[in-house]
Write an enzyme that holds these catalytic residues in place. Sequence first.
Site, PDB file in Angstrom:
ATOM      1  N   ARG A   1      45.422  29.393  34.464  1.00  0.00           N
ATOM      2  CA  ARG A   1      46.471  30.199  35.111  1.00  0.00           C
ATOM      3  C   ARG A   1      46.093  30.506  36.562  1.00  0.00           C
ATOM      4  NH1 ARG A   1      47.951  35.878  32.617  1.00  0.00           N
ATOM      5  NH2 ARG A   1      45.730  36.163  32.926  1.00  0.00           N
TER       6      ARG A   1
ATOM      7  N   LYS B   1      53.377  36.687  27.901  1.00  0.00           N
ATOM      8  CA  LYS B   1      54.230  37.888  28.022  1.00  0.00           C
ATOM      9  C   LYS B   1      54.865  37.975  29.411  1.00  0.00           C
ATOM     10  CE  LYS B   1      50.759  40.649  27.049  1.00  0.00           C
ATOM     11  NZ  LYS B   1      49.652  39.660  26.857  1.00  0.00           N
TER      12      LYS B   1
ATOM     13  N   ARG C   1      49.594  49.379  24.096  1.00  0.00           N
ATOM     14  CA  ARG C   1      48.464  48.522  23.778  1.00  0.00           C
ATOM     15  C   ARG C   1      47.513  49.154  22.774  1.00  0.00           C
ATOM     16  NH1 ARG C   1      48.075  45.055  28.519  1.00  0.00           N
ATOM     17  NH2 ARG C   1      46.367  43.616  28.259  1.00  0.00           N
TER      18      ARG C   1
ATOM     19  N   ARG D   1      42.747  35.482  38.531  1.00  0.00           N
ATOM     20  CA  ARG D   1      42.554  36.934  38.487  1.00  0.00           C
ATOM     21  C   ARG D   1      41.075  37.280  38.273  1.00  0.00           C
ATOM     22  NH1 ARG D   1      47.188  38.902  34.395  1.00  0.00           N
ATOM     23  NH2 ARG D   1      45.356  39.766  33.385  1.00  0.00           N
TER      24      ARG D   1
HETATM   25  P1  AP5 Z   1      51.132  34.707  31.118  1.00  0.00           P
HETATM   26  O1  AP5 Z   1      52.607  34.819  31.079  1.00  0.00           O
HETATM   27  O2  AP5 Z   1      50.412  35.043  32.400  1.00  0.00           O
HETATM   28  O3  AP5 Z   1      50.440  35.473  29.872  1.00  0.00           O
HETATM   29  P2  AP5 Z   1      50.320  37.032  29.570  1.00  0.00           P
HETATM   30  O4  AP5 Z   1      50.502  37.189  28.114  1.00  0.00           O
HETATM   31  O5  AP5 Z   1      51.202  37.816  30.484  1.00  0.00           O
HETATM   32  O6  AP5 Z   1      48.780  37.204  29.930  1.00  0.00           O
HETATM   33  P3  AP5 Z   1      47.993  38.376  30.685  1.00  0.00           P
HETATM   34  O7  AP5 Z   1      46.593  37.830  30.869  1.00  0.00           O
HETATM   35  O8  AP5 Z   1      48.707  38.819  31.929  1.00  0.00           O
HETATM   36  O9  AP5 Z   1      48.009  39.480  29.637  1.00  0.00           O
HETATM   37  P4  AP5 Z   1      47.044  40.633  29.492  1.00  0.00           P
HETATM   38  O10 AP5 Z   1      47.750  41.370  28.440  1.00  0.00           O
HETATM   39  O11 AP5 Z   1      45.628  40.300  29.228  1.00  0.00           O
HETATM   40  O12 AP5 Z   1      46.972  41.227  30.980  1.00  0.00           O
HETATM   41  P5  AP5 Z   1      47.627  42.501  31.656  1.00  0.00           P
HETATM   42  O13 AP5 Z   1      47.944  42.148  33.040  1.00  0.00           O
HETATM   43  O14 AP5 Z   1      48.695  43.077  30.788  1.00  0.00           O
HETATM   44  O15 AP5 Z   1      50.792  33.190  30.690  1.00  0.00           O
HETATM   45  C1  AP5 Z   1      49.447  32.713  30.697  1.00  0.00           C
HETATM   46  C2  AP5 Z   1      49.432  31.264  31.243  1.00  0.00           C
HETATM   47  O16 AP5 Z   1      50.108  30.422  30.305  1.00  0.00           O
HETATM   48  C3  AP5 Z   1      50.163  31.083  32.582  1.00  0.00           C
HETATM   49  O17 AP5 Z   1      49.428  30.171  33.367  1.00  0.00           O
HETATM   50  C4  AP5 Z   1      51.522  30.488  32.195  1.00  0.00           C
HETATM   51  O18 AP5 Z   1      52.050  29.660  33.236  1.00  0.00           O
HETATM   52  C5  AP5 Z   1      51.159  29.694  30.944  1.00  0.00           C
HETATM   53  N1  AP5 Z   1      52.260  29.626  29.987  1.00  0.00           N
HETATM   54  C6  AP5 Z   1      53.024  30.675  29.543  1.00  0.00           C
HETATM   55  N2  AP5 Z   1      53.938  30.245  28.645  1.00  0.00           N
HETATM   56  C7  AP5 Z   1      53.731  28.910  28.533  1.00  0.00           C
HETATM   57  C8  AP5 Z   1      54.346  27.896  27.746  1.00  0.00           C
HETATM   58  N3  AP5 Z   1      55.353  28.180  26.910  1.00  0.00           N
HETATM   59  N4  AP5 Z   1      53.881  26.631  27.831  1.00  0.00           N
HETATM   60  C9  AP5 Z   1      52.842  26.334  28.672  1.00  0.00           C
HETATM   61  N5  AP5 Z   1      52.222  27.230  29.448  1.00  0.00           N
HETATM   62  C10 AP5 Z   1      52.654  28.513  29.374  1.00  0.00           C
HETATM   63  O19 AP5 Z   1      46.427  43.559  31.601  1.00  0.00           O
HETATM   64  C11 AP5 Z   1      45.261  43.395  32.388  1.00  0.00           C
HETATM   65  C12 AP5 Z   1      44.341  44.601  32.209  1.00  0.00           C
HETATM   66  O20 AP5 Z   1      45.013  45.809  32.627  1.00  0.00           O
HETATM   67  C13 AP5 Z   1      43.878  44.914  30.782  1.00  0.00           C
HETATM   68  O21 AP5 Z   1      42.787  44.128  30.400  1.00  0.00           O
HETATM   69  C14 AP5 Z   1      43.544  46.427  30.917  1.00  0.00           C
HETATM   70  O22 AP5 Z   1      42.326  46.604  31.543  1.00  0.00           O
HETATM   71  C15 AP5 Z   1      44.645  46.936  31.821  1.00  0.00           C
HETATM   72  N6  AP5 Z   1      45.843  47.413  31.100  1.00  0.00           N
HETATM   73  C16 AP5 Z   1      47.099  46.903  31.236  1.00  0.00           C
HETATM   74  N7  AP5 Z   1      47.961  47.546  30.440  1.00  0.00           N
HETATM   75  C17 AP5 Z   1      47.246  48.483  29.755  1.00  0.00           C
HETATM   76  C18 AP5 Z   1      47.585  49.442  28.761  1.00  0.00           C
HETATM   77  N8  AP5 Z   1      48.839  49.564  28.310  1.00  0.00           N
HETATM   78  N9  AP5 Z   1      46.586  50.229  28.270  1.00  0.00           N
HETATM   79  C19 AP5 Z   1      45.323  50.119  28.732  1.00  0.00           C
HETATM   80  N10 AP5 Z   1      44.929  49.221  29.666  1.00  0.00           N
HETATM   81  C20 AP5 Z   1      45.894  48.412  30.187  1.00  0.00           C
END
Ligand code: AP5
Length: 213
Positions: free
Chosen positions: A127, A13, A88, A160
């Site tokens: 990552r 994402k 979410r 992270r």
């Molecule tokens: P990346 O782009 O980093 O993936 P992502 O989907 O953004 O993964 P996240 O781990 O950031 O998502 P998340 O939803 O768990 O975390 P968030 O920060 O939102 O890609 C992953 C890897 O793959 C990278 O190394 C990239 O280079 C590689 N890659 C990507 N595309 C590729 C491709 N096509 N080919 C090869 N490699 C590729 O949330 C974290 C925490 O915050 C949650 O757990 C929660 O505690 C809190 N939180 C955030 N939002 C909310 C909400 N709305 N409600 C409640 N709690 C929340």
Amino acid sequence: MKVILLGPPGAGKGTIAKALMQLDGSVQISTGDILRAAIAEGSDLGKQVEAAMAAGNLVTDQLIMDIMEQRLQQEDCQQGYLLDGFPRTIPQAEALKALLARLGEKLDCALELDIPREVIIDRLTTRRTCTNCGEIYNVKSKPPKVDGICDVCGNVIVQRADETEEAIENRLQVYNDQTAPLVDFYRDEGLLVSVQTSDLEPVVAAIRERLQG
Ligand code: AP5
């Protein structure tokens, strides 16, 4: 464009949002990045959410809606936004729908990145993220030019806090239980676009097709 990016942790994402931003000036709004910045600053918000995030649990809907209600009314959102990690839960999706109705705004689509579990686990364990600008790397698919250093701003890149094996397992479970139901929610709203890749070209093609259609 006004797009929700849906998909499990590690689906891509953040990577896709950063690439799409370059296309038309839409702004990436990552609730995860906002919360991580609050933790780094040591603010009250950061202290409130640190333990839940490190364990891979969600923070409360109320807290997220308070943040997003303000964020979506800022000037830079006029050009469009890419919602990365929000909504979410079903209550967040309902609250967003009500907020957009109030603001007189419409979403273009909810883009689901439907990526297999084994790919996700591999991506999350490899990552790396910049501690300063949030640029995303991968030791296999997108390594930095200099090991451990961000190409964009020269700061340190790290794993992270929620990338332990235990936290990753929990985040995937939390996704299945609380976030996956949003796929049906947005299908019922007529907004769902689903792709089985997070490579930029096919994703852009799917969005364009949707915007033209
Ligand atoms: P990346 O782009 O980093 O993936 P992502 O989907 O953004 O993964 P996240 O781990 O950031 O998502 P998340 O939803 O768990 O975390 P968030 O920060 O939102 O890609 C992953 C890897 O793959 C990278 O190394 C990239 O280079 C590689 N890659 C990507 N595309 C590729 C491709 N096509 N080919 C090869 N490699 C590729 O949330 C974290 C925490 O915050 C949650 O757990 C929660 O505690 C809190 N939180 C955030 N939002 C909310 C909400 N709305 N409600 C409640 N709690 C929340």
